[in-house]
Design a protein around this motif. Structure first.
Motif, PDB file in Angstrom:
ATOM      1  N   LEU A  11     -47.334  -9.589  15.169  1.00 19.05           N
ATOM      2  CA  LEU A  11     -48.004  -8.310  14.950  1.00 19.05           C
ATOM      3  C   LEU A  11     -48.673  -7.948  16.266  1.00 19.05           C
ATOM      4  CD1 LEU A  11     -48.987  -6.039  13.052  1.00 19.05           C
ATOM      5  CD2 LEU A  11     -50.936  -7.493  12.478  1.00 19.05           C
ATOM      6  N   ARG A  12     -48.248  -6.842  16.862  1.00 17.87           N
ATOM      7  CA  ARG A  12     -48.740  -6.475  18.189  1.00 17.87           C
ATOM      8  C   ARG A  12     -49.394  -5.103  18.162  1.00 17.87           C
ATOM      9  NH1 ARG A  12     -43.948  -8.540  22.365  1.00 17.87           N
ATOM     10  NH2 ARG A  12     -43.361 -10.401  21.173  1.00 17.87           N
ATOM     11  N   ILE A  13     -50.340  -4.928  19.050  1.00 12.28           N
ATOM     12  CA  ILE A  13     -51.024  -3.644  19.186  1.00 12.28           C
ATOM     13  C   ILE A  13     -50.545  -2.956  20.461  1.00 12.28           C
ATOM     14  CG2 ILE A  13     -53.248  -2.530  19.614  1.00 12.28           C
ATOM     15  CD1 ILE A  13     -54.514  -4.599  17.781  1.00 12.28           C
ATOM     16  N   TYR A  14     -50.126  -1.704  20.298  1.00 17.28           N
ATOM     17  CA  TYR A  14     -49.702  -0.872  21.422  1.00 17.28           C
ATOM     18  C   TYR A  14     -50.681   0.306  21.503  1.00 17.28           C
ATOM     19  CZ  TYR A  14     -45.402  -3.592  21.268  1.00 17.28           C
ATOM     20  OH  TYR A  14     -44.489  -4.627  21.283  1.00 17.28           O
ATOM     21  N   PRO A  15     -51.709   0.191  22.326  1.00 18.79           N
ATOM     22  CA  PRO A  15     -52.772   1.207  22.339  1.00 18.79           C
ATOM     23  C   PRO A  15     -52.287   2.569  22.829  1.00 18.79           C
ATOM     24  CG  PRO A  15     -53.435  -0.810  23.489  1.00 18.79           C
ATOM     25  CD  PRO A  15     -51.963  -0.887  23.288  1.00 18.79           C
ATOM     26  N   ILE A  16     -52.791   3.596  22.182  1.00 15.88           N
ATOM     27  CA  ILE A  16     -52.583   4.970  22.626  1.00 15.88           C
ATOM     28  C   ILE A  16     -53.943   5.514  23.054  1.00 15.88           C
ATOM     29  CG2 ILE A  16     -51.888   7.300  21.938  1.00 15.88           C
ATOM     30  CD1 ILE A  16     -50.067   5.967  19.836  1.00 15.88           C
ATOM     31  N   ILE A  17     -54.042   5.962  24.285  1.00 14.99           N
ATOM     32  CA  ILE A  17     -55.278   6.558  24.780  1.00 14.99           C
ATOM     33  C   ILE A  17     -55.127   8.075  24.680  1.00 14.99           C
ATOM     34  CG2 ILE A  17     -56.921   6.695  26.673  1.00 14.99           C
ATOM     35  CD1 ILE A  17     -56.497   3.874  25.480  1.00 14.99           C
ATOM     36  N   ALA A  18     -55.963   8.673  23.845  1.00 10.78           N
ATOM     37  CA  ALA A  18     -55.851  10.108  23.569  1.00 10.78           C
ATOM     38  C   ALA A  18     -57.027  10.863  24.170  1.00 10.78           C
ATOM     39  CB  ALA A  18     -55.801  10.346  22.062  1.00 10.78           C
ATOM     40  N   ALA A  19     -56.722  11.866  24.978  1.00 12.07           N
ATOM     41  CA  ALA A  19     -57.776  12.684  25.587  1.00 12.07           C
ATOM     42  C   ALA A  19     -58.423  13.602  24.563  1.00 12.07           C
ATOM     43  CB  ALA A  19     -57.196  13.502  26.738  1.00 12.07           C
ATOM     44  N   GLU A  20     -57.663  13.944  23.514  1.00 10.75           N
ATOM     45  CA  GLU A  20     -58.177  14.834  22.471  1.00 10.75           C
ATOM     46  C   GLU A  20     -57.438  14.554  21.169  1.00 10.75           C
ATOM     47  OE1 GLU A  20     -57.431  18.754  23.857  1.00 10.75           O
ATOM     48  OE2 GLU A  20     -55.258  18.510  23.921  1.00 10.75           O
ATOM     49  N   ALA A  21     -57.962  15.090  20.077  1.00  5.31           N
ATOM     50  CA  ALA A  21     -57.384  14.844  18.756  1.00  5.31           C
ATOM     51  C   ALA A  21     -55.956  15.371  18.650  1.00  5.31           C
ATOM     52  CB  ALA A  21     -58.261  15.482  17.682  1.00  5.31           C
ATOM     53  N   GLU A  22     -55.668  16.437  19.369  1.00  9.48           N
ATOM     54  CA  GLU A  22     -54.336  17.040  19.305  1.00  9.48           C
ATOM     55  C   GLU A  22     -53.252  16.051  19.732  1.00  9.48           C
ATOM     56  OE1 GLU A  22     -52.181  20.456  18.130  1.00  9.48           O
ATOM     57  OE2 GLU A  22     -54.346  20.095  18.095  1.00  9.48           O
ATOM     58  N   VAL A  23     -53.584  15.154  20.645  1.00  8.01           N
ATOM     59  CA  VAL A  23     -52.619  14.145  21.097  1.00  8.01           C
ATOM     60  C   VAL A  23     -52.235  13.225  19.940  1.00  8.01           C
ATOM     61  CG1 VAL A  23     -52.273  12.164  22.629  1.00  8.01           C
ATOM     62  CG2 VAL A  23     -53.440  14.211  23.470  1.00  8.01           C
ATOM     63  N   ALA A  40     -60.223   8.706  23.199  1.00 10.51           N
ATOM     64  CA  ALA A  40     -60.257   7.707  22.131  1.00 10.51           C
ATOM     65  C   ALA A  40     -59.079   6.751  22.274  1.00 10.51           C
ATOM     66  CB  ALA A  40     -60.194   8.398  20.772  1.00 10.51           C
ATOM     67  N   ILE A  41     -59.278   5.548  21.770  1.00 12.22           N
ATOM     68  CA  ILE A  41     -58.186   4.580  21.742  1.00 12.22           C
ATOM     69  C   ILE A  41     -57.692   4.446  20.305  1.00 12.22           C
ATOM     70  CG2 ILE A  41     -59.803   2.629  21.548  1.00 12.22           C
ATOM     71  CD1 ILE A  41     -57.660   0.963  23.087  1.00 12.22           C
ATOM     72  N   TYR A  42     -56.388   4.533  20.158  1.00  9.63           N
ATOM     73  CA  TYR A  42     -55.749   4.340  18.857  1.00  9.63           C
ATOM     74  C   TYR A  42     -54.928   3.055  18.931  1.00  9.63           C
ATOM     75  CZ  TYR A  42     -52.695   5.286  14.812  1.00  9.63           C
ATOM     76  OH  TYR A  42     -52.003   5.203  13.626  1.00  9.63           O
ATOM     77  N   PRO A  43     -55.426   1.971  18.331  1.00 11.66           N
ATOM     78  CA  PRO A  43     -54.707   0.687  18.406  1.00 11.66           C
ATOM     79  C   PRO A  43     -53.540   0.651  17.423  1.00 11.66           C
ATOM     80  CG  PRO A  43     -56.754   0.418  17.199  1.00 11.66           C
ATOM     81  CD  PRO A  43     -56.702   1.857  17.621  1.00 11.66           C
ATOM     82  N   PHE A  44     -52.419   1.178  17.856  1.00 16.07           N
ATOM     83  CA  PHE A  44     -51.252   1.314  16.981  1.00 16.07           C
ATOM     84  C   PHE A  44     -50.574  -0.045  16.795  1.00 16.07           C
ATOM     85  CE2 PHE A  44     -46.916   2.847  15.908  1.00 16.07           C
ATOM     86  CZ  PHE A  44     -47.253   3.661  14.845  1.00 16.07           C
ATOM     87  N   LYS A  45     -50.469  -0.472  15.546  1.00 19.80           N
ATOM     88  CA  LYS A  45     -49.953  -1.810  15.230  1.00 19.80           C
ATOM     89  C   LYS A  45     -48.475  -1.749  14.857  1.00 19.80           C
ATOM     90  CE  LYS A  45     -54.488  -3.113  13.400  1.00 19.80           C
ATOM     91  NZ  LYS A  45     -55.078  -1.753  13.411  1.00 19.80           N
ATOM     92  N   ARG A  46     -47.733  -2.730  15.359  1.00 20.29           N
ATOM     93  CA  ARG A  46     -46.307  -2.832  15.061  1.00 20.29           C
ATOM     94  C   ARG A  46     -45.939  -4.282  14.752  1.00 20.29           C
ATOM     95  NH1 ARG A  46     -43.343   1.746  16.740  1.00 20.29           N
ATOM     96  NH2 ARG A  46     -44.494   3.205  18.061  1.00 20.29           N
ATOM     97  N   ILE A  47     -44.969  -4.452  13.854  1.00 23.24           N
ATOM     98  CA  ILE A  47     -44.437  -5.772  13.517  1.00 23.24           C
ATOM     99  C   ILE A  47     -43.091  -5.954  14.211  1.00 23.24           C
ATOM    100  CG2 ILE A  47     -43.344  -7.078  11.654  1.00 23.24           C
ATOM    101  CD1 ILE A  47     -45.511  -6.295   9.800  1.00 23.24           C
ATOM    102  N   LEU A  48     -42.923  -7.095  14.877  1.00 23.47           N
ATOM    103  CA  LEU A  48     -41.647  -7.454  15.490  1.00 23.47           C
ATOM    104  C   LEU A  48     -41.105  -8.688  14.779  1.00 23.47           C
ATOM    105  CD1 LEU A  48     -43.253  -5.833  17.774  1.00 23.47           C
ATOM    106  CD2 LEU A  48     -41.677  -6.932  19.373  1.00 23.47           C
ATOM    107  N   LEU A  49     -39.848  -8.614  14.358  1.00 25.09           N
ATOM    108  CA  LEU A  49     -39.217  -9.686  13.592  1.00 25.09           C
ATOM    109  C   LEU A  49     -37.901 -10.085  14.244  1.00 25.09           C
ATOM    110  CD1 LEU A  49     -39.540  -7.996  10.060  1.00 25.09           C
ATOM    111  CD2 LEU A  49     -41.159  -9.602  11.088  1.00 25.09           C
ATOM    112  N   TYR A  50     -37.709 -11.390  14.403  1.00 21.99           N
ATOM    113  CA  TYR A  50     -36.448 -11.881  14.965  1.00 21.99           C
ATOM    114  C   TYR A  50     -36.063 -13.192  14.286  1.00 21.99           C
ATOM    115  CZ  TYR A  50     -33.024 -14.085  17.978  1.00 21.99           C
ATOM    116  OH  TYR A  50     -31.887 -14.710  18.425  1.00 21.99           O
ATOM    117  N   GLY A  51     -34.774 -13.369  14.099  1.00 17.49           N
ATOM    118  CA  GLY A  51     -34.261 -14.637  13.599  1.00 17.49           C
ATOM    119  C   GLY A  51     -32.756 -14.707  13.780  1.00 17.49           C
ATOM    120  N   ARG A  52     -32.237 -15.939  13.705  1.00 19.01           N
ATOM    121  CA  ARG A  52     -30.795 -16.171  13.848  1.00 19.01           C
ATOM    122  C   ARG A  52     -30.286 -16.860  12.587  1.00 19.01           C
ATOM    123  NH1 ARG A  52     -27.066 -17.012  18.192  1.00 19.01           N
ATOM    124  NH2 ARG A  52     -28.679 -16.787  19.779  1.00 19.01           N
TER     125      ARG A  52
END
Length: 255
Positions: free
Chosen positions: A187-199, A241-253
Motif C-alpha cells: 500500500l503506497r502513498i503518491y502525494p498530490i500537492i494542490a495549489a487550490e481546490a480546483e486541482v 494542500a497535500i492529498y496523500p493518494f493511496k494505491r494498492i500494488l499487487l504482484y504474484g507468479r
C-alpha cells in the motif's frame, strides 16, 4: 459523460508513477503473451511493449474515446481491442502476463474476479495489478458522502458507488489461495500537492466522478459539481494542500 483522455491526462505524471512502480515488479521472460486490462489511451501498454520486446501485448479497454488515441501505437507485437474485461475473460486462452493499472477498481466482486484472473494464467504466469485504494482516499469519501445526502440522493435515484476494492490483507489471502507465489503486495502513498481546490476537483473529475455525473439530469449536474467543490474546499481548508493518494500494488507468479 464519456471518459475524456484530455482531462484524464492532465495528471499524467501523477498517474504514471505507480504504473512504473508496478512494471518494475514484472520479470522478463523469453516469450510472453500479455494483456493490459483497462489500457486507456494505450500509452502505458506501448511502454510495456518497449520494455518487454519479446512479449506480444493486447490492450483492452471498454471506452472507445480512450482507445481512439491507441491505434497509432500499434505494431506487430502490440494490438488494441475495444472490449470489457468481463467479455475478454470469457473468450481468452491462457496468458503469461495479466497487467492492469488503475482499472480493476471499476469492477465488482473482487473475491471472484481475482481467482478468475489467476485461472487464466499459464504455469509461471504473472499477475501485476495496481488500484487506487478508494476506501481510504479522502476525495472518494467526500464524493460518496455527498451522494448519500439529500437532495443529491434523490437526484441520483438513491444510487451510490460502493468501492469494490478490498483490504490488502484480503488480496493477500485471495492471491495465495489461488495459487500465486513470489507475492509482492504493498500500500503506497503518491502525494498530490494542490495549489487550490480546483486541482483536486480536476483530478477526480477525470475518473471517479464520471459515473455520478452520467446519472444526473443535465440541470442537476452543475448543482452537484458545485456542492462537491465546496466539500473539497471545506475539507482542505489550507492551500497549498497535500492529498496523500493511496494505491494498492499487487504482484504474484502462478505456481
Amino acid at each position: 459523460m464519456p471518459w475524456n483522455p484530455d482531462i484524464y491526462n492532465k495528471f499524467k505524471d501523477i498517474r504514471f508513477k505507480p504504473f512504473f512502480d508496478l512494471s518494475e515488479l514484472i520479470a522478463s521472460e523469453a516469450t510472453m503473451k500479455a494483456v493490459d486490462l483497462g489500457c486507456g489511451t494505450g500509452e502505458q501498454t506501448a511502454i510495456l511493449s518497449d520494455k518487454f520486446p519479446q512479449a506480444t501485448f493486447l490492450g483492452i479497454d471498454a471506452s472507445p474515446e480512450m482507445l481512439s488515441m491507441s491505434r497509432k501505437l500499434e505494431h506487430e507485437h502490440l494490438k488494441f481491442e475495444n472490449s470489457s474485461v468481463e467479455k475478454f475473460l470469457e473468450t481468452t486462452g491462457s496468458l503469461d502476463l495479466i497487467f492492469s493499472n488503475a482499472a480493476l477498481q471499476w469492477l465488482d466482486g473482487h473475491q471472484l474476479l481475482f481467482p478468475h484472473l489467476i485461472s487464466k494464467l499459464s504455469s509461471g504466469g504473472q499477475l501485476a495489478v495496481q488500484m487506487p485504494y478508494q476506501p481510504e482516499n479522502v476525495l472518494n469519501k467526500l464524493l460518496s458522502e455527498l451522494a448519500a445526502e439529500e437532495p443529491y440522493r434523490s437526484y441520483l435515484d438513491g444510487w451510490n458507488r460502493a468501492s469494490s476494492v478490498l483490504s490488502i490483507d484480503d488480496y493477500a489471502q485471495i492471491l495465495f489461495h489461488s495459487g500465486l507465489e513470489e507475492l509482492d503486495l504493498s500500500l503506497r502513498i503518491y502525494p498530490i500537492i494542490a495549489a487550490e481546490a480546483e486541482v483536486l476537483y480536476d483530478f477526480i473529475s477525470g475518473s471517479a466522478l464520471i459515473p455520478y455525473i452520467e446519472r444526473l439530469d443535465e440541470d442537476k449536474r452543475p448543482v452537484f459539481i458545485e456542492a462537491f467543490k465546496t466539500r473539497i474546499k471545506q475539507h482542505f481548508s489550507r492551500f497549498p494542500a497535500i492529498y496523500p493518494f493511496k494505491r494498492i500494488l499487487l504482484y504474484g507468479r502462478k505456481s
